[in-house]
Design an enzyme around this catalytic site. Structure first.
Site, mmCIF file in Angstrom:
data_model
loop_
_atom_site.group_PDB
_atom_site.id
_atom_site.type_symbol
_atom_site.label_atom_id
_atom_site.label_comp_id
_atom_site.label_asym_id
_atom_site.label_seq_id
_atom_site.Cartn_x
_atom_site.Cartn_y
_atom_site.Cartn_z
ATOM 1 N N HIS A 72 -2.489 -43.932 -1.634
ATOM 2 C CA HIS A 72 -3.708 -45.018 -1.542
ATOM 3 C C HIS A 72 -4.902 -45.218 -0.233
ATOM 4 O O HIS A 72 -4.087 -45.867 0.551
ATOM 5 C CB HIS A 72 -2.910 -46.164 -1.890
ATOM 6 C CG HIS A 72 -2.392 -45.500 -3.942
ATOM 7 N ND1 HIS A 72 -2.004 -46.757 -5.064
ATOM 8 C CD2 HIS A 72 -2.457 -44.482 -3.811
ATOM 9 C CE1 HIS A 72 -1.807 -45.861 -5.746
ATOM 10 N NE2 HIS A 72 -1.996 -45.143 -5.775
ATOM 11 N N TYR A 201 -3.107 -56.457 -8.729
ATOM 12 C CA TYR A 201 -2.713 -57.636 -8.141
ATOM 13 C C TYR A 201 -2.990 -58.621 -8.695
ATOM 14 O O TYR A 201 -4.292 -58.812 -8.615
ATOM 15 C CB TYR A 201 -2.267 -57.891 -6.671
ATOM 16 C CG TYR A 201 -1.514 -57.313 -6.140
ATOM 17 C CD1 TYR A 201 -1.650 -56.049 -5.403
ATOM 18 C CD2 TYR A 201 -0.100 -57.602 -5.456
ATOM 19 C CE1 TYR A 201 -0.774 -55.138 -4.728
ATOM 20 C CE2 TYR A 201 1.083 -57.238 -5.101
ATOM 21 C CZ TYR A 201 0.477 -55.747 -4.167
ATOM 22 O OH TYR A 201 1.026 -55.008 -4.181
ATOM 23 N N PRO A 294 8.272 -59.597 -3.294
ATOM 24 C CA PRO A 294 7.909 -58.435 -3.018
ATOM 25 C C PRO A 294 6.329 -58.154 -3.117
ATOM 26 O O PRO A 294 5.877 -57.657 -3.171
ATOM 27 C CB PRO A 294 8.919 -58.168 -4.203
ATOM 28 C CG PRO A 294 9.040 -59.206 -5.259
ATOM 29 C CD PRO A 294 9.667 -60.123 -4.961
ATOM 30 N N LYS A 298 6.861 -55.369 1.615
ATOM 31 C CA LYS A 298 7.413 -55.285 2.886
ATOM 32 C C LYS A 298 9.075 -54.848 2.555
ATOM 33 O O LYS A 298 9.660 -54.360 4.187
ATOM 34 C CB LYS A 298 7.319 -57.081 3.586
ATOM 35 C CG LYS A 298 5.927 -57.130 3.954
ATOM 36 C CD LYS A 298 5.332 -55.858 4.984
ATOM 37 C CE LYS A 298 3.571 -55.353 4.877
ATOM 38 N NZ LYS A 298 3.332 -54.554 5.134
ATOM 39 N N TYR A 384 -0.617 -55.931 5.175
ATOM 40 C CA TYR A 384 -0.693 -54.668 3.877
ATOM 41 C C TYR A 384 -0.284 -53.260 4.295
ATOM 42 O O TYR A 384 0.894 -53.118 4.134
ATOM 43 C CB TYR A 384 -1.425 -55.224 2.787
ATOM 44 C CG TYR A 384 -0.885 -54.385 1.511
ATOM 45 C CD1 TYR A 384 -0.799 -55.448 0.052
ATOM 46 C CD2 TYR A 384 -0.430 -52.696 1.420
ATOM 47 C CE1 TYR A 384 0.200 -54.736 -0.991
ATOM 48 C CE2 TYR A 384 -0.313 -52.736 0.041
ATOM 49 C CZ TYR A 384 0.369 -53.264 -1.105
ATOM 50 O OH TYR A 384 1.100 -52.904 -2.274
HETATM 51 P P1 FAD Z 1 19.921 -52.123 0.160
HETATM 52 O O1 FAD Z 1 18.964 -51.532 0.142
HETATM 53 O O2 FAD Z 1 20.546 -53.094 -0.275
HETATM 54 O O3 FAD Z 1 21.608 -51.621 1.050
HETATM 55 C C1 FAD Z 1 22.309 -52.190 0.779
HETATM 56 C C2 FAD Z 1 23.875 -51.108 1.283
HETATM 57 O O4 FAD Z 1 25.065 -51.554 1.974
HETATM 58 C C3 FAD Z 1 23.681 -51.298 -0.700
HETATM 59 O O5 FAD Z 1 23.745 -49.852 -0.793
HETATM 60 C C4 FAD Z 1 25.194 -51.616 -0.959
HETATM 61 O O6 FAD Z 1 25.959 -51.272 -2.449
HETATM 62 C C5 FAD Z 1 26.110 -51.633 0.165
HETATM 63 N N1 FAD Z 1 26.552 -52.880 0.986
HETATM 64 C C6 FAD Z 1 27.081 -54.131 0.588
HETATM 65 N N2 FAD Z 1 27.797 -54.583 0.564
HETATM 66 C C7 FAD Z 1 28.441 -53.598 1.026
HETATM 67 C C8 FAD Z 1 30.371 -53.394 1.681
HETATM 68 N N3 FAD Z 1 30.992 -54.858 2.150
HETATM 69 N N4 FAD Z 1 30.580 -52.384 1.494
HETATM 70 C C9 FAD Z 1 29.947 -51.461 1.931
HETATM 71 N N5 FAD Z 1 28.668 -51.663 2.179
HETATM 72 C C10 FAD Z 1 27.687 -52.614 1.566
HETATM 73 N N6 FAD Z 1 11.132 -53.960 -2.525
HETATM 74 C C11 FAD Z 1 10.171 -53.765 -3.044
HETATM 75 O O7 FAD Z 1 9.205 -54.549 -2.123
HETATM 76 N N7 FAD Z 1 9.184 -53.996 -4.530
HETATM 77 C C12 FAD Z 1 10.415 -54.147 -5.428
HETATM 78 O O8 FAD Z 1 10.251 -53.952 -6.969
HETATM 79 C C13 FAD Z 1 11.860 -54.184 -4.855
HETATM 80 N N8 FAD Z 1 12.980 -54.609 -5.834
HETATM 81 C C14 FAD Z 1 13.935 -55.167 -5.347
HETATM 82 C C15 FAD Z 1 15.035 -55.241 -6.183
HETATM 83 C C16 FAD Z 1 16.170 -55.570 -5.855
HETATM 84 C C17 FAD Z 1 17.311 -55.542 -7.019
HETATM 85 C C18 FAD Z 1 16.031 -55.232 -4.596
HETATM 86 C C19 FAD Z 1 17.715 -56.733 -3.752
HETATM 87 C C20 FAD Z 1 15.346 -55.198 -3.889
HETATM 88 C C21 FAD Z 1 14.371 -55.169 -4.098
HETATM 89 N N9 FAD Z 1 12.995 -54.705 -2.926
HETATM 90 C C22 FAD Z 1 12.241 -54.456 -3.594
HETATM 91 C C23 FAD Z 1 13.215 -55.402 -1.476
HETATM 92 C C24 FAD Z 1 13.703 -53.667 -1.134
HETATM 93 O O9 FAD Z 1 14.571 -52.539 -1.719
HETATM 94 C C25 FAD Z 1 14.876 -54.192 0.245
HETATM 95 O O10 FAD Z 1 13.975 -54.172 0.802
HETATM 96 C C26 FAD Z 1 15.427 -52.387 0.652
HETATM 97 O O11 FAD Z 1 16.423 -51.452 -0.513
HETATM 98 C C27 FAD Z 1 15.816 -52.696 1.933
HETATM 99 O O12 FAD Z 1 17.081 -51.681 2.511
HETATM 100 P P2 FAD Z 1 18.107 -52.380 2.948
HETATM 101 O O13 FAD Z 1 18.965 -50.983 3.282
HETATM 102 O O14 FAD Z 1 18.419 -53.134 4.148
HETATM 103 O O15 FAD Z 1 19.514 -52.615 2.034
HETATM 104 C C1 PHB Z 2 7.018 -51.551 -6.689
HETATM 105 O O1 PHB Z 2 5.834 -50.439 -6.970
HETATM 106 O O2 PHB Z 2 8.063 -51.733 -7.649
HETATM 107 C C2 PHB Z 2 5.658 -52.528 -6.041
HETATM 108 C C3 PHB Z 2 4.511 -52.245 -5.639
HETATM 109 C C4 PHB Z 2 4.099 -53.665 -4.663
HETATM 110 C C5 PHB Z 2 4.521 -54.451 -4.661
HETATM 111 C C6 PHB Z 2 5.892 -54.937 -5.216
HETATM 112 C C7 PHB Z 2 6.788 -53.927 -5.870
HETATM 113 O O3 PHB Z 2 3.943 -55.428 -3.628
#
Ligand code: FAD
Ligand code: PHB
Length: 391
Positions: A72, A201, A294, A298, A384
């Site tokens: 995009h 947005y 979100p 980021k 962004y």
């Molecule tokens: P995570 O993806 O959270 O991975 C952490 C992992 O550690 C998980 O798999 C978990 O199961 C594991 N874990 C936890 N505790 C333990 C333990 N005790 N022992 C072993 N493993 C463990 N961002 C957006 O831009 N748009 C969105 O729509 C969006 N929706 C989201 C919805 C939710 C519910 C969440 C929580 C986040 C969302 N985010 C979104 C943010 C984005 O998904 C996260 O920033 C991203 O997943 C970060 O990656 P990570 O690997 O740091 O953490």
């Molecule tokens: C998404 O596609 O899930 C999405 C896109 C942009 C955002 C947040 C979530 O700012």
């Protein structure tokens, strides 16, 4: 058991770190509470910055992304009666990619499997030990309930917002900052072609709305709702009606096409930062150290940027006993973390309505500014589309 690095969490941060370390010939063990199927099906982020895409490509993870992802040039920003396109490529020479976190997770899962990565899924009682020594360890119960202890030179907490790693940094050492926003997002996934070519947005007196997508056939949409909103009160018809109102169905002939909703959930909106991101032999990366609302897209990109810094730092430590990278990790990573924390807060507070009419005037003034001044638009675009890794 002994390895070089133990990684807690097989989300994007943990799996990408194991992949980057593997590319350098460094052995790691990953432990994860959930099953592989669960982490690969978790619908979360959808936007990858250009630098995230470049990094994934440089380590052999870009093939499906380039084929199935959608590049995009920018986004639409709108409010009742007006829609404006911000073209990031024209403004700052960078684009973003639509490619779901589920797909990133699957690509990482396959690559790690092909490399023979040791990953313990469905573990419980993960605990971190001796992080103030250079022989830290992680213990857990494996999926069959057997006690396992893995010793290493470093432990990396990639365990998201609810994992145990953050708690392993003593309260006397750490400092935290945070904000809970007085609203949440109702997120829906729908089996319908997106009604837009790029993300919309939308500011609206009823609340914020976002039209995103996952593919040619799947739309991802969000509505600002009360923080304690009950999904049960949001029927599919109510969701589509509210999206149509907020996204401007009928405005200049634009139409929102509804379709079958396959998933609905309420996401809380939070900012959180913890410093330092390293304590002794324990390092934190991704949501384990920081959470952004979100609106700035980021969260996933920040997790990638953290491990892109950490992997070469750990490589230098393990291969050359060179501590400069690991010593600088927290401070360097936090510069980007705070930039993204500010940008995510700014986008959130610009677009979400509050009961205060003064806020609404300031928001509309800001929206007019970023859509009419090229200097302001470039600031939004630069943040962004993403600052270079290592910013
Ligand atoms: P995570 O993806 O959270 O991975 C952490 C992992 O550690 C998980 O798999 C978990 O199961 C594991 N874990 C936890 N505790 C333990 C333990 N005790 N022992 C072993 N493993 C463990 N961002 C957006 O831009 N748009 C969105 O729509 C969006 N929706 C989201 C919805 C939710 C519910 C969440 C929580 C986040 C969302 N985010 C979104 C943010 C984005 O998904 C996260 O920033 C991203 O997943 C970060 O990656 P990570 O690997 O740091 O953490
Ligand atoms: C998404 O596609 O899930 C999405 C896109 C942009 C955002 C947040 C979530 O700012």
């Amino acid at each position: 058991m002994r390895t070089e690095v133990v990684i807690i969490g097989a989300g994007p941060a943990g799996l990408l770190l194991s992949h980057l370390l593997g590319e350098e010939g460094i052995e790691s063990v990953v432990v994860e509470t959930r099953s592989r199927e669960y982490v690969e099906a978790r619908v979360r982020a959808g936007i990858l910055e250009g630098s995230t895409v470049d990094l994934l490509e440089s380590v052999g993870l870009g093939e499906r992304l380039r084929r199935e992802g959608d590049e995009h040039r920018g986004i639409y920003l709108q409010w009742p009666g007006e829609r404006h396109h911000l073209d990031f490529v024209d403004l700052v020479g960078r684009s973003v990619w639509v490619y779901g976190q589920t797909e990133v997770q699957k690509d990482l899962g396959r690559a790690r499997e092909a490399a023979g990565q040791e990953i313990h899924y469905e573990v419980s009682e993960t605990a971190v030990h001796d992080v103030e020594s250079d022989r830290p360890a992680v213990t857990f119960l494996d999926r069959d309930g057997r006690e396992v202890r893995v010793e290493a030179r470093a432990v990396v907490g990639c365990d998201g917002s609810f994992g145990p790693s953050r708690g392993a940094v003593p309260a006397t050492v750490k400092q935290t900052w945070g904000r809970d926003y007085p609203y949440a997002w109702l997120g829906v996934l729908a089996d319908v072609a997106p009604s837009t070519d790029e993300l919309i947005y939308a500011w609206h007196p009823n609340g914020f709305a976002l039209h995103s997508m996952r593919s040619e056939h799947v739309s991802r949409l969000y509505l600002q709702v009360e923080p304690d909103a009950d999904v049960g009160t949001w029927s599919d018809d109510r969701i589509w009606d509210e999206l149509a109102t907020r996204l401007g169905h009928g405005q200049d002939g634009w139409q929102l096409t509804p379709g079958p909703i396959t998933e609905k959930n309420v996401l809380p909106m939070r900012s959180f930062v913890m410093e330092p991101m390293r304590h002794g032999s324990l390092f934190l990366a991704g949501d384990a150290a920081h959470i952004v609302p979100p609106t700035g897209a980021k969260g996933l990109n920040l997790a990638v940027a953290d491990v892109a810094l950490l992997a070469p730092a750990l490589t230098a430590l393990l291969r050359k006993n060179d501590e400069r990278g690991v010593d600088a990790y927290s401070e360097t990573a936090l510069r980007r973390v705070w930039r993204c924390t500010h940008f995510s807060w700014w986008m959130t507070t610009m677009l979400h309505t509050s009961p205060d009419p003064f806020d609404a005037q300031l928001q509309q003034s800001q929206l007019r500014w970023v859509t009419s001044s090229s200097a302001a638009a470039r600031g939004l675009a630069e943040n962004y589309a993403g600052l270079p890794i290592g910013f």
